[in-house]
Design a protein around this motif. Structure first.
Motif, PDB file in Angstrom:
ATOM      1  N   TYR A  61       0.920  -1.536   0.174  1.00 44.12           N
ATOM      2  CA  TYR A  61       0.170  -0.055  -0.293  1.00 44.12           C
ATOM      3  C   TYR A  61       0.699   0.931  -0.087  1.00 44.12           C
ATOM      4  CZ  TYR A  61      -2.943  -3.693   1.183  1.00 44.12           C
ATOM      5  OH  TYR A  61      -4.193  -4.316   1.356  1.00 44.12           O
ATOM      6  N   ASP A  62      -0.121   1.904  -0.665  1.00 46.37           N
ATOM      7  CA  ASP A  62       1.392   3.893  -0.641  1.00 46.37           C
ATOM      8  C   ASP A  62       1.201   4.424   0.708  1.00 46.37           C
ATOM      9  OD1 ASP A  62       2.081   2.774  -3.358  1.00 46.37           O
ATOM     10  OD2 ASP A  62       0.285   4.072  -3.751  1.00 46.37           O
ATOM     11  N   ILE A  63      -0.428   3.826   1.513  1.00 47.59           N
ATOM     12  CA  ILE A  63      -0.506   4.558   2.853  1.00 47.59           C
ATOM     13  C   ILE A  63      -0.870   3.747   3.337  1.00 47.59           C
ATOM     14  CG2 ILE A  63      -1.641   6.135   3.772  1.00 47.59           C
ATOM     15  CD1 ILE A  63      -1.334   8.404   0.963  1.00 47.59           C
ATOM     16  N   VAL A  64      -0.754   3.365   5.037  1.00 51.33           N
ATOM     17  CA  VAL A  64      -1.424   2.831   5.728  1.00 51.33           C
ATOM     18  C   VAL A  64      -2.125   3.561   6.797  1.00 51.33           C
ATOM     19  CG1 VAL A  64      -1.058   0.582   7.219  1.00 51.33           C
ATOM     20  CG2 VAL A  64       0.061   0.979   5.327  1.00 51.33           C
ATOM     21  N   LEU A  65      -3.305   3.142   6.912  1.00 47.67           N
ATOM     22  CA  LEU A  65      -3.746   3.678   8.090  1.00 47.67           C
ATOM     23  C   LEU A  65      -4.366   2.800   9.149  1.00 47.67           C
ATOM     24  CD1 LEU A  65      -6.664   5.624   6.223  1.00 47.67           C
ATOM     25  CD2 LEU A  65      -4.289   7.044   6.916  1.00 47.67           C
ATOM     26  N   GLU A  66      -3.475   3.398  10.772  1.00 47.03           N
ATOM     27  CA  GLU A  66      -4.012   2.609  11.474  1.00 47.03           C
ATOM     28  C   GLU A  66      -5.389   3.848  12.573  1.00 47.03           C
ATOM     29  OE1 GLU A  66      -1.415   0.890  14.339  1.00 47.03           O
ATOM     30  OE2 GLU A  66       0.158   1.626  12.721  1.00 47.03           O
ATOM     31  N   ASN A  67      -6.199   2.407  13.378  1.00 47.49           N
ATOM     32  CA  ASN A  67      -7.320   3.777  13.759  1.00 47.49           C
ATOM     33  C   ASN A  67      -7.935   5.028  12.989  1.00 47.49           C
ATOM     34  OD1 ASN A  67      -6.517   2.357  16.270  1.00 47.49           O
ATOM     35  ND2 ASN A  67      -4.875   3.411  16.601  1.00 47.49           N
ATOM     36  N   THR A  68      -8.591   4.081  12.054  1.00 46.25           N
ATOM     37  CA  THR A  68      -8.846   5.400  11.186  1.00 46.25           C
ATOM     38  C   THR A  68     -10.653   5.319  11.288  1.00 46.25           C
ATOM     39  OG1 THR A  68      -9.390   6.006   8.914  1.00 46.25           O
ATOM     40  CG2 THR A  68      -8.966   3.910   9.461  1.00 46.25           C
ATOM     41  N   VAL A  69     -11.994   5.986  11.737  1.00 41.58           N
ATOM     42  CA  VAL A  69     -12.745   6.291  11.782  1.00 41.58           C
ATOM     43  C   VAL A  69     -14.105   6.089   9.876  1.00 41.58           C
ATOM     44  CG1 VAL A  69     -13.026   7.183  13.802  1.00 41.58           C
ATOM     45  CG2 VAL A  69     -13.178   8.535  12.033  1.00 41.58           C
ATOM     46  N   LEU A  70     -13.108   5.838   9.238  1.00 39.89           N
ATOM     47  CA  LEU A  70     -13.537   6.452   7.703  1.00 39.89           C
ATOM     48  C   LEU A  70     -12.866   5.449   6.714  1.00 39.89           C
ATOM     49  CD1 LEU A  70     -11.448   9.598   7.018  1.00 39.89           C
ATOM     50  CD2 LEU A  70     -13.655   9.866   7.469  1.00 39.89           C
ATOM     51  N   THR A  71     -14.700   4.830   5.859  1.00 41.88           N
ATOM     52  CA  THR A  71     -14.571   3.358   5.906  1.00 41.88           C
ATOM     53  C   THR A  71     -13.629   3.834   4.180  1.00 41.88           C
ATOM     54  OG1 THR A  71     -16.588   4.313   4.659  1.00 41.88           O
ATOM     55  CG2 THR A  71     -17.234   3.493   6.883  1.00 41.88           C
ATOM     56  N   PRO A  72     -13.430   2.054   3.505  1.00 42.52           N
ATOM     57  CA  PRO A  72     -12.824   2.321   2.469  1.00 42.52           C
ATOM     58  C   PRO A  72     -14.024   3.192   1.673  1.00 42.52           C
ATOM     59  CG  PRO A  72     -13.099   0.082   3.193  1.00 42.52           C
ATOM     60  CD  PRO A  72     -13.878   1.012   4.584  1.00 42.52           C
ATOM     61  N   GLY A  73     -15.296   3.071   1.659  1.00 40.09           N
ATOM     62  CA  GLY A  73     -15.815   4.283   0.659  1.00 40.09           C
ATOM     63  C   GLY A  73     -16.109   5.573   0.965  1.00 40.09           C
ATOM     64  N   GLN A  74     -15.402   5.993   2.237  1.00 35.86           N
ATOM     65  CA  GLN A  74     -15.451   7.511   2.586  1.00 35.86           C
ATOM     66  C   GLN A  74     -13.970   7.613   1.945  1.00 35.86           C
ATOM     67  OE1 GLN A  74     -16.688   6.733   6.795  1.00 35.86           O
ATOM     68  NE2 GLN A  74     -18.046   8.105   6.300  1.00 35.86           N
ATOM     69  N   LEU A  75     -12.606   6.836   2.467  1.00 39.54           N
ATOM     70  CA  LEU A  75     -11.427   7.608   1.867  1.00 39.54           C
ATOM     71  C   LEU A  75     -11.446   7.666   0.193  1.00 39.54           C
ATOM     72  CD1 LEU A  75      -9.708   4.721   3.805  1.00 39.54           C
ATOM     73  CD2 LEU A  75      -9.437   7.385   4.281  1.00 39.54           C
ATOM     74  N   GLU A  76     -12.441   6.768  -0.375  1.00 38.59           N
ATOM     75  CA  GLU A  76     -12.342   6.562  -1.769  1.00 38.59           C
ATOM     76  C   GLU A  76     -12.340   7.994  -2.487  1.00 38.59           C
ATOM     77  OE1 GLU A  76     -13.800   3.205  -3.052  1.00 38.59           O
ATOM     78  OE2 GLU A  76     -11.981   1.737  -2.537  1.00 38.59           O
ATOM     79  N   GLN A  77     -13.818   8.225  -1.042  1.00 37.35           N
ATOM     80  CA  GLN A  77     -13.919   9.912  -2.246  1.00 37.35           C
ATOM     81  C   GLN A  77     -12.658  10.811  -2.245  1.00 37.35           C
ATOM     82  OE1 GLN A  77     -16.809  10.077  -3.122  1.00 37.35           O
ATOM     83  NE2 GLN A  77     -17.197   7.734  -2.910  1.00 37.35           N
ATOM     84  N   ILE A  78     -11.528  10.624  -1.032  1.00 39.79           N
ATOM     85  CA  ILE A  78     -10.693  12.074  -1.315  1.00 39.79           C
ATOM     86  C   ILE A  78     -10.080  11.624  -2.906  1.00 39.79           C
ATOM     87  CG2 ILE A  78      -9.248  12.597  -0.621  1.00 39.79           C
ATOM     88  CD1 ILE A  78     -10.011  11.752   2.580  1.00 39.79           C
ATOM     89  N   ALA A  79      -9.613  13.072  -3.257  1.00 39.72           N
ATOM     90  CA  ALA A  79      -8.568  13.225  -4.217  1.00 39.72           C
ATOM     91  C   ALA A  79      -7.558  12.683  -3.500  1.00 39.72           C
ATOM     92  CB  ALA A  79      -8.821  14.886  -3.806  1.00 39.72           C
ATOM     93  N   GLY A  80      -6.589  12.040  -4.934  1.00 45.33           N
ATOM     94  CA  GLY A  80      -6.337  11.284  -5.128  1.00 45.33           C
ATOM     95  C   GLY A  80      -5.604   9.610  -4.156  1.00 45.33           C
ATOM     96  N   VAL A  81      -7.263   9.532  -4.160  1.00 42.07           N
ATOM     97  CA  VAL A  81      -7.288   7.769  -3.131  1.00 42.07           C
ATOM     98  C   VAL A  81      -7.634   7.385  -4.735  1.00 42.07           C
ATOM     99  CG1 VAL A  81      -8.034   6.173  -1.638  1.00 42.07           C
ATOM    100  CG2 VAL A  81      -7.220   8.361  -1.039  1.00 42.07           C
ATOM    101  N   ASP A  82      -6.965   5.708  -4.854  1.00 39.59           N
ATOM    102  CA  ASP A  82      -7.315   5.125  -5.871  1.00 39.59           C
ATOM    103  C   ASP A  82      -8.562   3.669  -5.186  1.00 39.59           C
ATOM    104  OD1 ASP A  82      -7.943   3.566  -8.650  1.00 39.59           O
ATOM    105  OD2 ASP A  82      -6.367   2.590  -8.640  1.00 39.59           O
ATOM    106  N   LYS A  83      -7.863   3.459  -4.259  1.00 44.84           N
ATOM    107  CA  LYS A  83      -8.387   2.467  -3.399  1.00 44.84           C
ATOM    108  C   LYS A  83      -7.803   2.040  -2.326  1.00 44.84           C
ATOM    109  CE  LYS A  83     -11.253  -0.667  -5.607  1.00 44.84           C
ATOM    110  NZ  LYS A  83     -12.281  -0.888  -6.067  1.00 44.84           N
ATOM    111  N   ALA A  84      -9.117   1.326  -1.217  1.00 48.93           N
ATOM    112  CA  ALA A  84      -8.456   1.387  -0.237  1.00 48.93           C
ATOM    113  C   ALA A  84      -9.184   0.533   0.792  1.00 48.93           C
ATOM    114  CB  ALA A  84      -9.351   2.730   1.270  1.00 48.93           C
TER     115      ALA A  84
END
Lengths: 392, 228
Positions: A61-84
């Motif tokens: 992975y390019d970025i790894v998140l720990e303890n995030t409250v965001l779901t993969p779907g929410q993350l994929e809405q952020i500019a630059g995120v291809d897949k979560a």
């Protein structure tokens, strides 16, 4: 050949017992220094080359998140995120129930959707489809523990306990599939399983969100940080750079230590050369009585030092390069003698011609300098201070 | 002009304690005659060898001058003094001081090699000298393989290699037995006379000294003529 060099050669390869011993010791000292420098440089090059290659090839992975409250779907809405993807990762112990042989592996848990993502799918080949409840092992683990598809094996996890921080938990899981991969992140000691089963066993322990970026990783990381300030964000390129820098620092430090070792060798060389020259002081003075200038004498004894140094360098370079080419055999021998297992890590030791030449030139220059210091001190005195005549 | 001329030579050494000086030679004049042999005799510790070394430019006087063919050695650089030693002077020391890693032939060739002469020229001259002194069967022997007398004969050949005008001999027979000493004496006088060289000899052997044309005695820091 001029008299200076003839005398230097004759003195360097003197047949007089004490002189010959001192000359051999100097030559062997230089050779030992050269062998050490070539071997350490080669091994460092090999180890770092292997590590750097792995870092460069690491497809994770390019970025790894720990303890995030965001779901993969929410993350994929952020500019630059291809897949979560959400995934789990932990160390487990796999035991063959028949032979009781165990092996420690890294267990990675994914949803089937993750494994269909193109950057993973292109580099992972499965023997059978991965059942959500089963285990998929690398072909290496399968063959080394002689597992067959459909075998039920024991997998021991360390999960959060009610009273203790972690408690072991052993589950029997079927081997559903085997895989091969060119990705370092799916090395031969990695096992895969479905994320749902993993969460069932481990709960939310060791659960991460992995992100593939379509644009700049650092800019994407900043946007994620704005969206979830509490999440722990690790950027792989940044992490890799740190390791790369650490490797480079390690190499530089090894050279510093080698330089110290060589400095010690040079001080010994100066003392040994000084002793050689001291033993020749009378002859040096006699040569001056016969018409040689102080410069002639310095050239003779400096040339003697350079000849011995060159002989030591040639010997050291030959043995050093031979040892580098047979490093695995040497490590096997070391393992056999010392009872270690360092040969199990395979790498290719190498040294470039440029590095070898730089080491040889550096040693020769330093040795020449120290020999000059020895000569200068010895032949500063007048001839008759040296020639002792007892006739009076 | 003389091959060597000493004028008002004084030499003193600092005491071991560092306070005061010990005077060894006091205002000595010496001018060995060309083509003649001159001996300096005296008791041990009187400064004979020191005087010879000063004359040969191997040591510097405290005061006074040493002239070699009219040139004051004290005014010359190390390289010019070395050139004069190589071309004009030959030395024979008591303990012969041969270079242990070189054969008898090579030891004799060294002064000519330092002078930059060709190998053939060096070899021919060395062979000629070694033949004169009866060492043709010892050419390839290292000094350690030679007897004391043979080593001293090689040293004499080496001193004569560049045909110097003057030979300085410091107790050349001092470490030899009587028979060998007599043989080396004879050879030294024969070759010096056949090559028409000036010889300056230091010895405490009166018989050896008396074979020279002139004999000086060094005593109480002064040089006095005894013969010639």
């Amino acid at each position: 050949m001029s008299f200076r060099f003839k005398a230097a050669f004759r003195y360097a390869f003197s047949k007089i017992r004490g002189q010959r011993t001192a000359a051999v010791m100097i030559t062997l000292g230089i050779a030992a220094g050269i062998i050490a420098m070539i071997m350490v440089s080669s091994i460092m090059n090999g180890l770092q080359g292997a590590q750097i290659d792995r870092l460069r090839n690491l497809e994770s992975y390019d970025i790894v998140l720990e303890n995030t409250v965001l779901t993969p779907g929410q993350l994929e809405q952020i500019a630059g995120v291809d897949k979560a993807f959400v995934y789990g990762e932990t160390a487990v112990l796999i035991t063959d129930k028949d032979s009781l042989k165990s092996v420690s592996v890294r267990l990675r848990a994914f949803s089937p959707e993750t494994l269909r993502y193109k950057r993973l799918a292109e580099n992972l080949t499965f023997s059978d489809s991965l059942d959500d409840g089963g285990l998929c092992l690398s072909t290496h683990i399968m063959s080394s523990l002689r597992f067959l598809r459909g075998d039920s094996i024991e997998v021991t996890f360390l999960r959060q306990g009610k009273k203790a921080a972690v408690v072991p938990y052993t589950a029997e899981i079927n081997v559903d599939s085997a895989y091969v991969s060119t990705l370092s992140s799916f090395s031969s000691s990695t096992a895969l399983m479905g994320l749902d089963r993993y969460v069932e066993i481990m709960g939310n322990k060791d659960i991460y969100t992995g992100i593939y970026c379509s644009t700049s990783v650092s800019k994407t990381a900043e946007l994620i940080r704005e969206a979830d300030p509490q999440a722990v964000i690790t950027q792989w390129p940044e992490y890799n750079r740190t390791i790369y820098s650490a490797l480079m620092l390690e190499k530089a430090m090894v050279y510093v230590f080698l330089s110290f070792i060589f400095l010690i060798i040079c001080v010994n060389l100066r003392n040994s050369t000084g002793r050689l020259i001291d033993a020749r002081r009378q002859e040096g003075a006699m040569l001056r009585a016969l018409g040689a200038t102080r410069k002639d004498i310095n050239v003779i004894f400096m040339s003697q030092g350079i000849i011995l140094c060159t002989a030591g360098e040639i010997l050291g370079a030959l043995i050093g390069l031979l040892a580098v080419n047979n490093i695995q055999n040497i490590l096997v021998l070391v393992d056999a003698v010392a009872g270690t297992s360092i040969a199990s890590y395979r790498f290719e030791a190498f040294i470039s011609a440029g590095e070898t030449c730089a080491i040889l030139a550096g040693v020769l220059l330093t040795a020449t300098l120290f020999t000059y210091l020895g000569c200068r001190r010895t032949f500063r005195s007048e001839i008759m201070e040296v020639i002792f005549n007892v006739s009076d | 002009m003389y091959p060597i001329e000493l004028r008002k030579i004084t030499k003193s050494f600092k005491n071991a304690s560092g306070n005061g000086e010990l005077l060894i030679l006091d205002s000595i004049d010496l001018c060995p005659q060309v083509g003649k042999s001159t001996a300096i005799i005296g008791k041990s510790g009187t400064g004979k060898s020191t005087l010879l070394q000063i004359a040969g430019g191997l040591d510097a006087p405290t005061s006074g001058s040493v002239f070699c063919n009219g040139t004051d050695l004290g005014t010359l650089s190390d390289s010019k003094k070395s050139l004069i030693r190589n071309r004009n002077m030959g030395f024979v020391f008591q303990n012969n001081m041969l270079l242990e890693d070189f054969t008898a032939l090579e030891n004799v060739m060294i002064p000519a090699m330092i002078a930059g002469k060709g190998k053939k020229e060096c070899r021919d001259r060395a062979l000629e000298l070694l033949e004169k002194l009866g060492l043709t069967d010892r050419l390839d022997h290292l000094p350690g393989q030679l007897s004391g007398g043979e080593r001293q004969r090689v040293a004499i050949c080496r001193a004569l290699m560049n045909s110097p005008e003057i030979i300085f001999a410091d107790e050349p027979t001092g470490s030899l037995d009587e028979e060998n000493a007599r043989e080396v004496e004879n050879m030294l006088f024969d070759i010096v006379s056949s090559e028409k060289k000036t010889l300056l000899l230091v010895t405490h052997n009166i018989d050896f000294a008396n074979r020279c044309d002139m004999v000086y005695r060094l005593s109480n820091r002064k040089l006095t003529l005894e013969k010639g």
